[in-house]
Design a protein around this motif. Structure first.
Motif, PDB file in Angstrom:
ATOM      1  N   ASN A  47       0.954  -1.048   0.055  1.00  0.00           N
ATOM      2  CA  ASN A  47       0.192   0.005  -0.112  1.00  0.00           C
ATOM      3  C   ASN A  47       0.802   1.153  -0.066  1.00  0.00           C
ATOM      4  O   ASN A  47       1.798   1.505   0.973  1.00  0.00           O
ATOM      5  N   LYS A  48       0.808   1.972  -1.258  1.00  0.00           N
ATOM      6  CA  LYS A  48       1.630   3.260  -1.004  1.00  0.00           C
ATOM      7  C   LYS A  48       0.901   4.404  -1.206  1.00  0.00           C
ATOM      8  O   LYS A  48       1.421   5.402  -1.299  1.00  0.00           O
ATOM      9  N   THR A  49      -0.374   4.085  -0.347  1.00  0.00           N
ATOM     10  CA  THR A  49      -1.126   5.618  -0.148  1.00  0.00           C
ATOM     11  C   THR A  49      -1.274   5.866   1.380  1.00  0.00           C
ATOM     12  O   THR A  49      -1.049   4.808   2.338  1.00  0.00           O
ATOM     13  N   GLU A  50      -1.659   7.092   1.831  1.00  0.00           N
ATOM     14  CA  GLU A  50      -1.821   7.215   3.175  1.00  0.00           C
ATOM     15  C   GLU A  50      -3.412   6.812   3.634  1.00  0.00           C
ATOM     16  O   GLU A  50      -3.579   7.264   4.775  1.00  0.00           O
ATOM     17  N   GLN A  51      -4.017   6.171   3.128  1.00  0.00           N
ATOM     18  CA  GLN A  51      -5.257   5.649   3.523  1.00  0.00           C
ATOM     19  C   GLN A  51      -5.414   3.937   3.656  1.00  0.00           C
ATOM     20  O   GLN A  51      -4.772   3.520   3.002  1.00  0.00           O
ATOM     21  N   MET A  52      -5.853   3.608   4.864  1.00  0.00           N
ATOM     22  CA  MET A  52      -6.248   2.225   4.891  1.00  0.00           C
ATOM     23  C   MET A  52      -7.030   1.565   3.750  1.00  0.00           C
ATOM     24  O   MET A  52      -7.730   2.151   3.071  1.00  0.00           O
ATOM     25  N   GLN A  53      -6.389   0.384   3.244  1.00  0.00           N
ATOM     26  CA  GLN A  53      -7.216  -0.222   2.159  1.00  0.00           C
ATOM     27  C   GLN A  53      -8.081  -1.242   2.859  1.00  0.00           C
ATOM     28  O   GLN A  53      -7.814  -2.178   3.428  1.00  0.00           O
ATOM     29  N   ARG A  54      -9.230  -1.562   1.763  1.00  0.00           N
ATOM     30  CA  ARG A  54     -10.307  -2.503   2.671  1.00  0.00           C
ATOM     31  C   ARG A  54     -10.703  -3.231   1.163  1.00  0.00           C
ATOM     32  O   ARG A  54     -10.751  -2.966   0.210  1.00  0.00           O
ATOM     33  N   GLY A  55     -10.975  -4.617   1.390  1.00  0.00           N
ATOM     34  CA  GLY A  55     -11.285  -5.448   0.716  1.00  0.00           C
ATOM     35  C   GLY A  55     -12.215  -6.635   1.290  1.00  0.00           C
ATOM     36  O   GLY A  55     -12.322  -6.524   2.268  1.00  0.00           O
ATOM     37  N   LYS A  56     -12.799  -7.507   0.406  1.00  0.00           N
ATOM     38  CA  LYS A  56     -13.583  -8.664   0.848  1.00  0.00           C
ATOM     39  C   LYS A  56     -12.985  -9.885   0.102  1.00  0.00           C
ATOM     40  O   LYS A  56     -12.881  -9.874  -1.161  1.00  0.00           O
ATOM     41  N   VAL A  57     -13.533 -10.976   0.627  1.00  0.00           N
ATOM     42  CA  VAL A  57     -13.393 -12.281   0.215  1.00  0.00           C
ATOM     43  C   VAL A  57     -14.733 -12.914   0.126  1.00  0.00           C
ATOM     44  O   VAL A  57     -15.291 -12.792   1.307  1.00  0.00           O
ATOM     45  N   ILE A  58     -15.404 -13.036  -0.984  1.00  0.00           N
ATOM     46  CA  ILE A  58     -16.734 -13.487  -1.030  1.00  0.00           C
ATOM     47  C   ILE A  58     -16.804 -15.092  -0.929  1.00  0.00           C
ATOM     48  O   ILE A  58     -16.093 -15.731  -2.012  1.00  0.00           O
ATOM     49  N   LEU A  59     -17.077 -15.753  -0.168  1.00  0.00           N
ATOM     50  CA  LEU A  59     -17.160 -17.203  -0.112  1.00  0.00           C
ATOM     51  C   LEU A  59     -18.774 -17.699  -0.189  1.00  0.00           C
ATOM     52  O   LEU A  59     -19.717 -17.176   0.268  1.00  0.00           O
ATOM     53  N   ALA A  60     -18.845 -18.749  -0.927  1.00  0.00           N
ATOM     54  CA  ALA A  60     -20.130 -18.961  -1.582  1.00  0.00           C
ATOM     55  C   ALA A  60     -20.506 -20.322  -1.688  1.00  0.00           C
ATOM     56  O   ALA A  60     -19.592 -21.124  -2.407  1.00  0.00           O
ATOM     57  N   ILE A  61     -21.474 -21.122  -1.197  1.00  0.00           N
ATOM     58  CA  ILE A  61     -21.781 -22.364  -1.425  1.00  0.00           C
ATOM     59  C   ILE A  61     -23.102 -22.318  -2.389  1.00  0.00           C
ATOM     60  O   ILE A  61     -23.938 -21.699  -2.248  1.00  0.00           O
ATOM     61  N   GLU A  62     -23.174 -23.096  -3.675  1.00  0.00           N
ATOM     62  CA  GLU A  62     -24.374 -23.031  -4.418  1.00  0.00           C
ATOM     63  C   GLU A  62     -24.588 -24.465  -4.611  1.00  0.00           C
ATOM     64  O   GLU A  62     -23.754 -25.090  -5.367  1.00  0.00           O
ATOM     65  N   ASP A  63     -25.625 -24.779  -4.066  1.00  0.00           N
ATOM     66  CA  ASP A  63     -25.802 -26.288  -4.235  1.00  0.00           C
ATOM     67  C   ASP A  63     -27.390 -26.135  -4.742  1.00  0.00           C
ATOM     68  O   ASP A  63     -28.452 -25.972  -3.865  1.00  0.00           O
ATOM     69  N   ASP A  64     -27.707 -26.628  -6.130  1.00  0.00           N
ATOM     70  CA  ASP A  64     -29.022 -26.876  -6.542  1.00  0.00           C
ATOM     71  C   ASP A  64     -29.746 -25.427  -6.110  1.00  0.00           C
ATOM     72  O   ASP A  64     -29.077 -24.502  -6.642  1.00  0.00           O
TER      73      ASP A  64
END
Length: 277
Positions: free
Chosen positions: A112-129
């Motif tokens: 991170n080369k910026t002065e702001q905290m970086q935020r993200g997400k990991v989306i976990l999904a179960i798709e069954d029928d």
């Protein structure tokens, strides 16, 4: 010789065969129906997962399960469920490896080369029928450490020369400072002169002033020298000092001696201070 069964025994065997068929049919129709419910995603990390500003790689295990139901009733038995992963956030990269129980995630946070905290997400999904189960794993990355190091000041000219009549003049100069991101130098960039130390010699009543330019780090040193009162050439200087008092850059003004001057009059003083915008 032909064997003949009594009528009553024949009827008994026939009815027995029919009952057997009916019993078999009844058992097939009564087989329990298997279904699934209680889909679960389990992550071996606490959300949010934090990363350093320099960048970091973390490995996280994800498991997924579903409970077996027989005829709509829970059995307490579980089977692994297939889970997928996707990422949100430009500085994060997720690689996933399928395992027997779910996924092994390799999450990479770029620097991170910026002065702001970086935020993200990991989306976990179960798709069954027709079933969809979603779980979100938050990602945080520290803001970069921004620091500034040494100054670099450059005058457009190193020296100006005036005849003994004196006069006013100006010279452009640029102030730059080394920028440090996460402890690493990113080179010099234009920087404010505010708070910079300076020192100047004043001979024959020379005066100085600094005019701020339209752009950051751009300045003009203005000087004014009255007519020389001595028969000797006089050298005036204006210089900037670093935090240790060492000279960073200087500009000199040479005033020619007045052939009609008087050696009994010679003024030499020194001024110093901190520039404030």
């Amino acid at each position: 010789m032909e064997l003949t069964l009594p009528g009553s025994l024949s009827r008994t065997l026939f009815l027995g065969a029919i009952c057997s068929c009916l019993l078999f049919t009844s058992c097939s129709e009564d087989d329990p129906v298997k279904s699934y419910s209680n889909y679960r995603i389990t992550v071996d990390a606490v959300s949010p997962v934090s990363f350093t500003a320099l960048g970091e790689i973390k490995t996280i295990a994800v498991s997924a399960s579903k409970e077996i139901y027989w005829d709509g009733k829970p059995s307490g038995e579980k089977e692994p469920a297939k889970v997928t992963a996707s990422v949100e956030g430009e500085l994060f990269v997720v690689e996933s490896l399928q395992t027997e129980t779910g996924l092994q995630l390799k999450i990479t946070a770029r620097e991170n080369k910026t002065e702001q905290m970086q935020r993200g997400k990991v989306i976990l999904a179960i798709e069954d029928d027709s079933v969809t189960e979603i779980q979100t794993l938050e990602l945080n990355q520290d803001a970069a450490t921004m620091e500034y190091g040494a100054y670099e000041i450059t005058f457009e000219h190193e020296q100006a020369s005036l005849d003994y009549n004196g006069g006013a003049g100006r010279v452009a100069f640029t102030c730059q400072r080394e920028k440090m991101i996460n402890g690493k130098s990113k080179g010099f960039e234009n920087h404010s002169l505010d708070g910079m130390n300076y020192k100047a010699t004043q001979n024959n009543d020379v005066t100085y002033s600094i005019e701020k330019g339209a752009e950051v780090g751009m300045y003009m040193l203005e000087y004014n020298l009255p007519e020389a009162l001595t028969i000797h050439a006089v050298y005036n200087t204006f210089c900037f000092l670093d935090t240790k008092g060492e000279k960073i850059a200087s500009f000199g003004i040479l005033l020619a001696g007045n052939p009609n001057g008087d050696d009994s009059y010679f003024v030499s003083t020194e001024i110093s201070g901190i520039y404030q915008e």
